[in-house]
Design a protein around this motif. Structure first.
Motif, PDB file in Angstrom:
ATOM      1  N   PRO A 205       0.814  -1.232   0.000  1.00 21.24           N
ATOM      2  CA  PRO A 205       0.000   0.000   0.000  1.00 21.24           C
ATOM      3  C   PRO A 205       0.839   1.271   0.000  1.00 21.24           C
ATOM      4  CG  PRO A 205      -0.108  -1.071   2.149  1.00 21.24           C
ATOM      5  CD  PRO A 205       0.581  -2.024   1.227  1.00 21.24           C
ATOM      6  N   GLY A 206       1.931   1.276   0.751  1.00 22.78           N
ATOM      7  CA  GLY A 206       2.777   2.465   0.789  1.00 22.78           C
ATOM      8  C   GLY A 206       3.435   2.757  -0.547  1.00 22.78           C
ATOM      9  N   ALA A 207       3.824   1.712  -1.267  1.00 26.33           N
ATOM     10  CA  ALA A 207       4.446   1.914  -2.576  1.00 26.33           C
ATOM     11  C   ALA A 207       3.466   2.526  -3.558  1.00 26.33           C
ATOM     12  CB  ALA A 207       4.970   0.581  -3.107  1.00 26.33           C
ATOM     13  N   ARG A 208       2.214   2.058  -3.558  1.00 23.30           N
ATOM     14  CA  ARG A 208       1.218   2.621  -4.476  1.00 23.30           C
ATOM     15  C   ARG A 208       0.878   4.059  -4.102  1.00 23.30           C
ATOM     16  NH1 ARG A 208       2.998  -2.365  -4.860  1.00 23.30           N
ATOM     17  NH2 ARG A 208       2.463  -3.173  -6.926  1.00 23.30           N
ATOM     18  N   LEU A 209       0.778   4.333  -2.805  1.00 24.56           N
ATOM     19  CA  LEU A 209       0.515   5.712  -2.404  1.00 24.56           C
ATOM     20  C   LEU A 209       1.687   6.612  -2.794  1.00 24.56           C
ATOM     21  CD1 LEU A 209      -1.188   7.849  -1.006  1.00 24.56           C
ATOM     22  CD2 LEU A 209      -0.189   7.128   1.184  1.00 24.56           C
ATOM     23  N   THR A 210       2.918   6.138  -2.623  1.00 26.55           N
ATOM     24  CA  THR A 210       4.086   6.917  -3.013  1.00 26.55           C
ATOM     25  C   THR A 210       4.061   7.224  -4.502  1.00 26.55           C
ATOM     26  OG1 THR A 210       5.403   5.859  -1.268  1.00 26.55           O
ATOM     27  CG2 THR A 210       6.611   6.979  -3.018  1.00 26.55           C
ATOM     28  N   ALA A 211       3.728   6.225  -5.308  1.00 24.79           N
ATOM     29  CA  ALA A 211       3.677   6.424  -6.755  1.00 24.79           C
ATOM     30  C   ALA A 211       2.620   7.458  -7.129  1.00 24.79           C
ATOM     31  CB  ALA A 211       3.408   5.096  -7.453  1.00 24.79           C
ATOM     32  N   ARG A 226       2.153   7.625 -17.016  1.00 25.85           N
ATOM     33  CA  ARG A 226       2.486   6.849 -18.213  1.00 25.85           C
ATOM     34  C   ARG A 226       3.635   5.866 -17.929  1.00 25.85           C
ATOM     35  NH1 ARG A 226       3.289  10.811 -21.276  1.00 25.85           N
ATOM     36  NH2 ARG A 226       5.553  10.951 -21.000  1.00 25.85           N
ATOM     37  N   ALA A 227       4.689   6.340 -17.261  1.00 22.41           N
ATOM     38  CA  ALA A 227       5.819   5.460 -16.953  1.00 22.41           C
ATOM     39  C   ALA A 227       5.406   4.362 -15.984  1.00 22.41           C
ATOM     40  CB  ALA A 227       6.972   6.283 -16.366  1.00 22.41           C
ATOM     41  N   TRP A 228       4.580   4.707 -15.001  1.00 21.95           N
ATOM     42  CA  TRP A 228       4.090   3.716 -14.037  1.00 21.95           C
ATOM     43  C   TRP A 228       3.319   2.614 -14.752  1.00 21.95           C
ATOM     44  CZ3 TRP A 228       0.236   5.274  -9.538  1.00 21.95           C
ATOM     45  CH2 TRP A 228      -0.051   4.143  -8.778  1.00 21.95           C
ATOM     46  N   ARG A 229       2.393   2.989 -15.595  1.00 20.36           N
ATOM     47  CA  ARG A 229       1.565   2.001 -16.279  1.00 20.36           C
ATOM     48  C   ARG A 229       2.373   1.157 -17.262  1.00 20.36           C
ATOM     49  NH1 ARG A 229      -3.755   4.682 -18.653  1.00 20.36           N
ATOM     50  NH2 ARG A 229      -4.080   2.479 -19.144  1.00 20.36           N
ATOM     51  N   ALA A 232       6.256  -0.283 -14.689  1.00 19.75           N
ATOM     52  CA  ALA A 232       6.376  -0.751 -13.304  1.00 19.75           C
ATOM     53  C   ALA A 232       6.364  -2.266 -13.203  1.00 19.75           C
ATOM     54  CB  ALA A 232       5.260  -0.161 -12.449  1.00 19.75           C
ATOM     55  N   ALA A 233       5.495  -2.916 -13.962  1.00 16.38           N
ATOM     56  CA  ALA A 233       5.357  -4.372 -13.856  1.00 16.38           C
ATOM     57  C   ALA A 233       6.584  -5.114 -14.363  1.00 16.38           C
ATOM     58  CB  ALA A 233       4.124  -4.830 -14.629  1.00 16.38           C
ATOM     59  N   ARG A 234       7.450  -4.448 -15.108  1.00 17.68           N
ATOM     60  CA  ARG A 234       8.654  -5.094 -15.628  1.00 17.68           C
ATOM     61  C   ARG A 234       9.776  -5.130 -14.602  1.00 17.68           C
ATOM     62  NH1 ARG A 234      10.198  -1.341 -19.946  1.00 17.68           N
ATOM     63  NH2 ARG A 234      11.693  -2.926 -20.606  1.00 17.68           N
ATOM     64  N   HIS A 235       9.636  -4.360 -13.533  1.00 14.67           N
ATOM     65  CA  HIS A 235      10.667  -4.319 -12.489  1.00 14.67           C
ATOM     66  C   HIS A 235      10.595  -5.597 -11.656  1.00 14.67           C
ATOM     67  CE1 HIS A 235      13.004  -2.892  -9.056  1.00 14.67           C
ATOM     68  NE2 HIS A 235      13.351  -1.833  -9.757  1.00 14.67           N
ATOM     69  N   PRO A 236      11.729  -6.155 -11.230  1.00 10.97           N
ATOM     70  CA  PRO A 236      11.677  -7.392 -10.437  1.00 10.97           C
ATOM     71  C   PRO A 236      11.036  -7.239  -9.069  1.00 10.97           C
ATOM     72  CG  PRO A 236      13.930  -6.545 -10.568  1.00 10.97           C
ATOM     73  CD  PRO A 236      13.117  -5.766 -11.543  1.00 10.97           C
ATOM     74  N   SER A 237      10.976  -6.030  -8.533  1.00 12.68           N
ATOM     75  CA  SER A 237      10.338  -5.804  -7.238  1.00 12.68           C
ATOM     76  C   SER A 237       8.922  -5.311  -7.438  1.00 12.68           C
ATOM     77  CB  SER A 237      11.115  -4.779  -6.411  1.00 12.68           C
ATOM     78  OG  SER A 237      10.368  -4.369  -5.282  1.00 12.68           O
ATOM     79  N   PRO A 242       6.592   0.367  -9.175  1.00 10.87           N
ATOM     80  CA  PRO A 242       5.716   1.545  -9.291  1.00 10.87           C
ATOM     81  C   PRO A 242       6.367   2.833  -8.798  1.00 10.87           C
ATOM     82  CG  PRO A 242       4.509  -0.319  -8.395  1.00 10.87           C
ATOM     83  CD  PRO A 242       5.951  -0.721  -8.423  1.00 10.87           C
ATOM     84  N   VAL A 243       7.111   2.741  -7.695  1.00 10.46           N
ATOM     85  CA  VAL A 243       7.712   3.943  -7.112  1.00 10.46           C
ATOM     86  C   VAL A 243       8.778   4.522  -8.046  1.00 10.46           C
ATOM     87  CG1 VAL A 243       9.108   4.814  -5.217  1.00 10.46           C
ATOM     88  CG2 VAL A 243       7.230   3.241  -4.751  1.00 10.46           C
ATOM     89  N   GLU A 244       9.707   3.683  -8.492  1.00 12.70           N
ATOM     90  CA  GLU A 244      10.787   4.174  -9.341  1.00 12.70           C
ATOM     91  C   GLU A 244      10.266   4.643 -10.690  1.00 12.70           C
ATOM     92  OE1 GLU A 244      14.133   1.567  -9.604  1.00 12.70           O
ATOM     93  OE2 GLU A 244      14.215   1.215  -7.444  1.00 12.70           O
TER      94      GLU A 244
END
Length: 314
Positions: A205-211, A226-229, A232-237, A242-244
């Motif tokens: 939850p904190g990661a999504r709120l941060t994003a 746009r970058a999140w969508r 984000a799902a391609r990141h191993p974490s 989503p945050v990065e």
């Protein structure tokens, strides 16, 4: 005083205390927890998931129980309750130390002293500094600022809003355990499995709120979303992604790519590759300022949600 107001006042005091004081150089409560968890590990360690799960349950459960006991002791006094919440918030958030370390590296890079920046980088993240040039160091710092905004500030506030002092302490305990045993080294691949999975769950939850807040507070909300969508799902974490990605879009830079941890090279996907440029040293300060804005917005969201939620049920 109602519990929701205790959290709002205490969390604001704790975040302000972190802003003014930062982390203590000696005797930090999180460091004390880490030493205790290390002692438990020395007794329990086996190359086995069940023993690792026991370690996680004892250490994280102990932190939650300690928070619950302290809350019960001070409950008759509103002032003591606010003070306890403030102290717990100050102890578990780390935004000021994060900013100080990032800015120290940024100043070294802007002065052209890459060796000094390499020497400081291990204080912020686990990358191999010798494998990085100036731009690689700047990218590592921005990524660490983004991820730790969620781990060191926003996630704690979310769980504080949910569970008060036990939530604050429990989240920091889980996050600390993940840093200690949750990585995929031969020693901890099985033993640290439970800590890593629990950290993923607690950090969600904190990661999504941060994003979301990075998109709101950054200079390019559409780019962040746009970058999140897209990436984000391609990141191993599941939480760092989503945050990065959101930070990358908000700042207009590219994050991700090849990196090295402990001699192990990882090829991660590029985040915001279509809409960003390479990270420069001057972007570190921009990332720190965005992190600050996100942190204070998170306090407002969490305190407001607690107050509104209580109002609807009363």
């Amino acid at each position: 005083m109602r519990a929701e107001r205790v959290f709002a006042y205490g969390a604001a005091a704790g975040l302000l205390g972190d802003l003014l004081l930062g982390d203590p150089r000696r005797g930090h409560p999180v460091a004390a927890f880490g030493r205790a968890a290390g002692a438990v590990e020395r007794v329990l360690w086996r190359d086995d998931r069940a023993w690792g799960a026991l370690h996680t349950a004892l250490c994280a459960g102990g932190a939650v129980a300690a928070g619950a006991l302290a809350t019960r002791v001070v409950r008759p006094s509103p002032a003591a309750s606010v003070a306890l919440t403030g102290a717990a918030t100050w102890a578990v958030v780390g935004g000021t130390s994060l900013a100080r370390e990032a800015r120290s590296i940024g100043r070294a890079l802007e002065a052209g002293d890459v060796d000094a920046a390499r020497a400081r980088l291990p204080h912020l993240c686990g990358r191999d500094p010798q494998a990085l040039d100036a731009d690689g160091i700047a990218r590592a710092v921005v990524e660490s600022v983004a991820e730790n905004t969620s781990d060191a500030v926003v996630g704690a506030l979310v769980w504080g809003a949910v569970g008060g002092v036990p939530g604050l302490l429990g989240f920091r305990a889980v996050n600390t355990l993940d840093a200690m045993v949750g990585h995929r080294s031969p020693k901890y691949r099985r033993y640290g499995w439970a800590s890593a999975r629990l950290d993923d769950l607690a950090g969600w939850p904190g990661a999504r709120l941060t994003a979301v807040l990075a998109a709101v507070a950054g200079g390019d909300p559409r780019g962040a979303v746009r970058a999140w969508r897209a990436d984000a799902a391609r990141h191993p974490s599941p939480n760092a992604g989503p945050v990065e990605a959101s930070f990358a879009g908000a700042l207009g830079v590219r994050l991700g790519g090849t990196l090295s941890y402990g001699g192990r090279v990882e090829h991660r996907p590029v985040l915001n590759g279509d809409g960003g440029r390479a990270v420069r040293a001057t972007d570190i300060e921009r990332a720190v300022r965005l992190s600050r804005r996100v942190s204070w917005l998170a306090l407002g969201v969490c305190a407001g949600a607690r107050l509104l939620g209580k109002g609807r049920t009363s």
